[in-house]
Design an enzyme around this catalytic site. Sequence first.
Site, PDB file in Angstrom:
ATOM      1  CG  ASP A 159      -1.771   1.208   1.353  1.00 11.75           C
ATOM      2  OD1 ASP A 159      -2.642   1.392   0.489  1.00 11.75           O
ATOM      3  OD2 ASP A 159      -1.565   1.999   2.297  1.00 11.75           O
ATOM      4  CD  GLU A 199      -2.336   3.060  -3.190  1.00  8.83           C
ATOM      5  OE1 GLU A 199      -3.263   3.845  -3.409  1.00  8.83           O
ATOM      6  OE2 GLU A 199      -2.113   2.550  -2.080  1.00  8.83           O
TER       7      GLU A 199
END
Length: 584
Positions: free
Chosen positions: A256, A288
């Site tokens: 993340d 990400e």
Amino acid sequence: MNGPAPIGATVCAPGKVRFRLWAPSAPPTLALEIEGRAPIALRPGPDGYAQAIVDGAPGLRYRYRLAADCAVPDPASRLQDGDVHGHSVVVGPDRYPWRHTGWRGRPWQDSVIYEAHAGLCGGYAGLRRRLPELARLGVTLLELMPIADFPGPRNWGYDGVLPYAPDTAYGTPDELKALIDAAHGLEMGVMLDVVYNHFGPDGNYLHRYAAGFFDPRADTPWGAAIDYRQQAVQRYFIDNALYWLREYRFDGLRLDAVHAMGRTDWLGTLARQARAASPHRHIHLVVENDANQASLLEQGFDAQWNDDAHHVLHHLLTGERQGYYADYVQAPASLLARALGEGFVYQGQAAPARGNRARGEPSAHLPPWAFVLFLHNHDQIGNRADGQRLTALLAAGSPALRAAVALQLLVPHIPLLFMGEEYGSTAPFFYFTSHGPELAAAVRAGRAREFAASMHDCDPPPDPNDPDTYRRSCPWPPPGAERQAWFDYYRDLLRLRARLLGGRLAGARADGATALGPAAVRAAWRLGDGARLTLYANLLPDSVSVPAPPPGELACTTLAGAGQDLAAGVLRGDCTLALWESAP
């Protein structure tokens, strides 16, 4: 893997448990407290680690005592009894009776990802019951939103504070293993979303005994940044990655928001060690990264979530231009063509909605499967105050949405579906928590401020802590003809994807993309076997002129009859889409 002993509580010999904690700034009162026994004083060594080996077995409950009024869980707890403030539990070596021990995974290029929140799917056991239908749909890789222990029973997972402990709100560790084992039996991999850029606001005690874990000079939206200059900090998260891959046999990890880490130079080490630890398995590593660092995708990571492609598609479908969508309103068809042909839209240009800062690195040299393409994910729905999906933003049965879905599933990028999307769900997906009263009030006020002057006004935004906000986020529409029609549409497209692209993406490369009209594009790819795949798409009702297809290029499939028009030099409106293919 040779190296220092793992942190946390591990059975190191029959009847012996090693407790190891990095606590370089712990008070002199630091002690290990095992339930029912006298405290054991701990003294960190020169490297900051404190350790004790004691008689014991799996099932022991323990905490670390910092002061008379402060006892904390193990930051590397493998299991909690009593949520994030409670006792940690000693867990023994894996005793789960794995059935599918021969599973080695599938190549990344074969991936069709399905992102799911375990709680809204009925926990690990409930999600396991959904696997056969996902397999029939054509999903090859299930992605779980974070499951690291968080406060209370409801959370997206990004407020986790114990990265090694799967939250028991979703079931037991063995039920999690049974979910993964069952997926492997259906030839489906399972990857996990992990959060290495911050800890949640409730239940993180590291600053009390490991102040060096954070850099107070580097601020983030969650407070002081994690200090990745510290080798012990890097080791904590690398070992966490290895733990999920080994102990639970996850097939990969999605990291993340790595742009919020402050530094990413250590991530190459994580990727190398993750692959070295499982040399005979396909391990998938995805990031990400709002910074669009193409260089990171050359250091052992397979792909990045492509927010650029999502944002330009969302603008074309909805006309929204607020917030970060403002960066995609100028010549959006050209931007879509760039995303299809080169990956990132922003490859070093200034991004106006981000303060005109330069964003991104050149990405055209990367293969198309280095980019994960989606129309929905947890962020892009849940970070709207109204939590609306495209099915709620667009007219029912929107041909533009159907064409965008076909584009998403048929290009050589890696498609990602968000739970419920395959049924045409119109249910919102809200941000939800289960914090105590004081923190819940702060989160509620913060969300209200965020949406009062930004992207998606909602009066008032739903209370994240209200259990009804969680219940309303359940994505499963009741059985019916419309639900079945959407499922059939996704299934048929994924079958077509398997026929067109299955086994042909290794070695694939882009072969040009251009805008044909205000919302129309043509993009081509040379596949691994030498065949050329060309896509024509038009996301607006008005027809556009197109150049005649090259000689030898034949329509292999058409959607909404577009192929017949292409031969005449017209790409029909009404949101048509066509695929043409030439032989190797």
